[in-house]
Design an enzyme around this catalytic site. Structure first.
Site, PDB file in Angstrom:
ATOM      1  N   ASP A   1       2.250   1.388   1.802  1.00 14.61           N
ATOM      2  CA  ASP A   1       1.083   0.735   2.416  1.00 14.61           C
ATOM      3  C   ASP A   1       1.519  -0.640   2.945  1.00 14.61           C
ATOM      4  O   ASP A   1       2.608  -1.119   2.639  1.00 14.61           O
ATOM      5  CB  ASP A   1      -0.023   0.588   1.352  1.00 14.61           C
ATOM      6  CG  ASP A   1      -1.352   0.123   1.933  1.00 14.61           C
ATOM      7  OD1 ASP A   1      -1.599   0.350   3.131  1.00 14.61           O
ATOM      8  OD2 ASP A   1      -2.152  -0.473   1.170  1.00 14.61           O
TER       9      ASP A   1
ATOM     10  N   GLU B   1       3.074  -2.592   8.155  1.00 14.62           N
ATOM     11  CA  GLU B   1       3.111  -2.883   9.612  1.00 14.62           C
ATOM     12  C   GLU B   1       4.119  -3.985   9.935  1.00 14.62           C
ATOM     13  O   GLU B   1       4.661  -3.938  11.032  1.00 14.62           O
ATOM     14  CB  GLU B   1       1.711  -3.279  10.096  1.00 14.62           C
ATOM     15  CG  GLU B   1       0.698  -2.153  10.035  1.00 14.62           C
ATOM     16  CD  GLU B   1       0.301  -1.747   8.612  1.00 14.62           C
ATOM     17  OE1 GLU B   1       0.323  -2.634   7.735  1.00 14.62           O
ATOM     18  OE2 GLU B   1       0.015  -0.575   8.400  1.00 14.62           O
TER      19      GLU B   1
ATOM     20  N   ASP C   1      -7.799   2.547   6.993  1.00 17.49           N
ATOM     21  CA  ASP C   1      -9.099   2.095   6.489  1.00 17.49           C
ATOM     22  C   ASP C   1     -10.269   2.470   7.396  1.00 17.49           C
ATOM     23  O   ASP C   1     -10.952   1.604   7.952  1.00 17.49           O
ATOM     24  CB  ASP C   1      -9.059   0.587   6.252  1.00 17.49           C
ATOM     25  CG  ASP C   1      -7.996   0.217   5.225  1.00 17.49           C
ATOM     26  OD1 ASP C   1      -7.514   1.136   4.523  1.00 17.49           O
ATOM     27  OD2 ASP C   1      -7.648  -0.969   5.126  1.00 17.49           O
TER      28      ASP C   1
HETATM   29  O1  MIG Z   1      -5.251  -4.755   1.790  1.00 15.62           O
HETATM   30  O2  MIG Z   1      -3.919  -1.058  -1.736  1.00 15.62           O
HETATM   31  O3  MIG Z   1      -5.142   1.257   3.656  1.00 15.62           O
HETATM   32  O4  MIG Z   1      -5.697   2.748   1.359  1.00 15.62           O
HETATM   33  O5  MIG Z   1      -6.446   1.332  -0.957  1.00 15.62           O
HETATM   34  C1  MIG Z   1      -5.641  -3.443   1.533  1.00 15.62           C
HETATM   35  C2  MIG Z   1      -5.256  -1.280  -1.409  1.00 15.62           C
HETATM   36  C3  MIG Z   1      -4.486  -2.668   0.989  1.00 15.62           C
HETATM   37  C4  MIG Z   1      -4.989  -0.721   2.322  1.00 15.62           C
HETATM   38  C5  MIG Z   1      -4.889   0.765   2.364  1.00 15.62           C
HETATM   39  C6  MIG Z   1      -5.824   1.361   1.349  1.00 15.62           C
HETATM   40  C7  MIG Z   1      -5.513   0.823  -0.019  1.00 15.62           C
HETATM   41  C8  MIG Z   1      -5.582  -0.703  -0.018  1.00 15.62           C
HETATM   42  N1  MIG Z   1      -4.688  -1.239   0.999  1.00 15.62           N
END
Ligand code: MIG
Length: 765
Positions: free
Chosen positions: A418, A421, A493
């Site tokens: 996660d 980017e 999201d």
């Molecule tokens: O700043 O890890 O898209 O699936 O639950 C948010 C917490 C960070 C974004 C992800 C989401 C995840 C969440 N993350």
């Protein structure tokens, strides 16, 4: 700069991240702005290539064309794919294992190049492309420099698709898209752009003939797809090289040719196609066990449970919070016995903490991304201020890969990448690293789009080293061309709304056309609270998507299958069972995606040219879905693709325009006449829907890197009064004595026939 809305933002950030991180976020945002105003080029000069053609020569297997100003090298990758590279200076050809062109003709004004059914005609100011004698694209001579710009003219009536992940229609004509991987910050809906995966790849088809162009440049860019000018596509990059691949033919041919270049999709371990349960966050071992036990108690099949960021110790990556998760491994062993895997999240940011081993190592080895003045960039994410590994450096990737042993030690099978980017908590402006940050492969603005891809490459190798021969599973939020070699992706999201439910289909179709077959969406949407009806419809839709996961944001209502009504639970159970029943078919489709680069779910026009809709799709080529996408809808009117279709739920044979009742438990699904659908019901069954079938490949294996497998290639032909199925097989998962159980669907009845695999044919009258 500080105004009321920033004040509001500060108090919000303080609430979510704490005071310190909120303040760090202001500090970082100012730093980023200062760095970029000092080091990011203010002007983006660009020099046009200018005709006429002065000269051309065959250099190895490539053609080098010299214009009045500038050079173009053209090579043939195969007889339907070319590679073009522009430069202001003489080009030394790279070896591309090139094919030879069939012919090259020059008649004073035009240079005509033929290969297979592809023809290029170069004039003094433009290039015309033809596929199967049909004009498909005109391209004007580009400008190159810090701004690379290429303008092309497309046909009036073609569909323009691909480009990675878009909350836009399947046909992108009329939209300007951005090529810059971007965290949507907790919630997005239809129209938001860019998102997490941006790929400069555009498919342009009409009547199942066309071309796909892939710009091999990860730099920051944008593509105006006929929004500014009718039929004009304008593609621009800040820096990098102007080189691209163009492949021609039918949609299916292009998919296989293009994935040959950008990367063949992985073949997932079979469990990855099952149901995944997640939430932000299951935050103790006890909670994890409760969730798992409840699935068992209710008899709900489940393949994986995901742990979001709260399993870590202070968000330090590669650590477990021992207080709340004293023995993760014990729980995972219990889950694994029933085939349920543990998947855990991993973010790239390394907490800025001198007592943290990963941080110290990264500092000592010089593995973190720096600013142009040579300081390591310090930017806040979940752990507070963090440093960011430079995944563009192979040495860093190897180091990173070596850390994945941590997952094995804690019984974690799959890894969920996660924030890659990479995302940063900022106060205003772009929420990533400074454009002017310096990476091994170049400035951040040149390589940013590859960050998630390179992290996935590292992670994939990391898992390969420790799985004991099982195929790895990585789920990635960000990506670029080639992410399909290493990972599944999900659409991040999404907001919980009916319009986002509907959006999900074209988003996933466009990912598929960009070479990424394995993707899915958080069931119910990530942010916000779906009504029971919306959740059920989303669950039904996702049960037909390649990646099938229930996930939701912190603070939202619970979404585990039993958290709605009794009726909802029954419906959810029905679709869980459908999914697991279909796994043999879905895994065979996954194998087709892997071996041919084809999408897993497909727009109808891929099989039936010119028929397209954003609301329906094919799964492989034998199943057709008309999901219910509107609140309160209890009757669906639609047109089936040509031919006859069996209604999956009762074998009614349908054709043309149909009208079906869709009570809350129903989702219309059809099987094409002339199909074989392997299903797991009472053991493995081959469901036969009689008719002519060119080929269906059944594939199964043991999910290992060097698998034991079985592959059966079926054909079926109508015969007077009946039909004949013939097959041949390969692999060791079955032996000569193995029996194939056929279930023949005829006149609303199911007729059982068994054959030895060695019989190679079944005749039915
Ligand atoms: O700043 O890890 O898209 O699936 O639950 C948010 C917490 C960070 C974004 C992800 C989401 C995840 C969440 N993350």
């Amino acid at each position: 700069m500080v105004n009321l809305s920033l004040d509001k933002k500060l108090s919000e950030l303080k609430k979510i991240f704490g005071v310190e991180t909120a303040m760090d976020s202001i500090g970082y945002t100012i730093l980023r702005e200062n760095l970029d105003s000092k080091y990011f080029p203010k002007e983006l000069p660009s020099i046009p290539i200018e005709g006429p053609i002065l000269n051309f020569s065959l250099d190895g297997n490539s053609i080098l064309v010299e214009f009045k100003k500038g050079f173009l090298s053209i090579s043939a990758i195969d007889d339907r794919t070319i590679y073009m590279k522009w430069s202001l200076n003489y080009i030394n050809n790279e070896d591309h294992n090139q094919n030879r062109f069939d012919s090259i003709l020059y008649d004073d004004k035009f240079l005509t190049i033929n290969i297979g059914y592809v023809k290029l005609v170069l004039g003094n100011n433009e290039i015309d492309y033809y596929s199967k004698d049909e004009f498909v694209r005109k391209e004007f001579l580009p400008s190159i420099g810090l701004r690379n710009l290429i303008i092309s003219k497309v046909r009036e009536d073609s569909m323009l698709s691909g480009t990675g992940e878009r909350a836009l229609p399947l046909n992108l004509r009329g939209y300007k898209i951005h090529i810059w991987n971007h965290d949507a910050n907790g919630s997005y809906g239809p129209g938001d752009d860019p998102l997490y995966i941006n790929i400069p790849l555009l498919m342009d088809v009409h009547h199942d003939n066309g071309y796909t162009i892939f710009f091999n440049n990860p730099a920051k860019g944008e593509m105006d797809i006929c929004s500014e000018f009718k039929n004009i596509v304008k593609t621009e990059f800040i820096g990098g090289e102007l080189n691209y691949y163009v492949t021609f033919g039918t949609m299916k041919d292009m998919m296989s040719q293009m994935t040959h270049i950008i990367g063949k999709p992985l073949l997932p371990p079979k469990w990855a196609l099952g149901y995944h349960q997640s939430r932000y966050s299951y935050s103790s071992q006890k909670e994890l066990e409760e969730i798992y036990d409840k699935f068992q108690e209710l008899g709900l099949p489940i393949s994986a449970i995901h742990l979001d960021i709260d399993y870590m110790d202070g968000y330090r990556i590669f650590t477990v919070d021992k207080k709340n998760f004293p023995n993760l491994r014990a729980t995972s062993e219990r889950m694994n016995k029933n085939g349920t895997k543990l998947v855990a999240i991993l973010d790239p940011g390394v907490k800025w903490d001198k007592d943290f081993k990963i941080y110290r190592e990264g500092i000592e080895k010089g593995y973190f991304i720096k600013d142009p003045e040579g300081n390591i960039i310090k930017a806040p994410v979940w752990p507070g201020n963090s440093a960011f590994p430079d995944f563009s450096n192979d040495e860093v990737r190897k180091w990173w890969a070596s850390k994945y042993i941590f997952f094995k030690e804690n019984g974690i099978t799959g890894v969920w990448h996660d924030m890659n980017e990479p995302a940063i908590f900022v106060f205003w402006g772009d929420n990533s690293l400074p454009l002017s940050a310096v990476q091994y492969e170049g400035f951040h603005y040149l390589v940013h789009n590859k960050y998630g891809l390179q992290m996935a490459a590292a992670g994939y190798n990391g898992l390969l080293n420790i799985t004991g021969g099982e195929r790895p599973f990585i789920l990635s939020r960000s990506g670029w061309a080639g992410i399909q070699k290493y990972a599944f992706v999900w659409t991040g999201d999404t907001e919980s709304s009916w319009k986002e439910l509907r959006q999900t289909i074209p988003t996933i179709l466009n990912l598929g056309l960009s070479g990424i077959p394995f993707s899915g969406v958080d069931i119910g949407g990530f942010s916000g609270n779906p009504s029971e009806e919306l959740f059920i419809r989303w669950f039904q839709l996702s049960s037909l998507f390649p990646f099938f996961r229930n996930h939701s944001a912190k603070g939202t209502r619970r979404r585990e299958p039993w958290t709605f009504s009794e009726n909802a639970l029954n419906i959810i159970k029905k679709y869980l069972n459908l999914r697991y029943m279909l796994i043999p078919y879905l895994f065979s489709v996954a194998y087709e995606s892997h071996s041919k680069g084809l999408p897993f779910i497909r727009p109808v026009c891929m099989e039936y040219p010119d028929i397209c809709s954003d609301d329906v799709f094919l799964i492989g080529n034998s199943l057709f879905a008309i999901p219910v996408l509107k609140r309160g809808l209890r009757k669906v009117r639609a047109t089936l693709p040509p031919g006859r279709w069996y209604y999956f739920w009762d074998d009614t044979i349908c054709e043309g325009n149909i009208e079906i009742n869709v009570n809350i438990e129903d989702t219309p699904l059809f099987v094409k006449e002339g199909s074989i659908i392997p299903m797991e019901r009472d053991g493995l069954e081959f469901h036969v829907f009689p008719g002519n079938l060119d080929e269906f490949v059944f594939y199964d294996d043991d999910s290992r890197v060097e698998p034991k497998f079985i592959k059966i290639e079926f054909k079926m032909e109508n015969r007077e009064g009946g039909f004949i199925i013939t097959w041949n097989y390969d692999g060791e998962l079955m032996n000569e004595q193995s029996e194939l159980k056929f279930i023949i669907h005829k006149d609303g009845k199911e007729i059982i026939r068994t054959s030895k695999i060695n019989d190679s044919a079944l005749y039915f009258t």
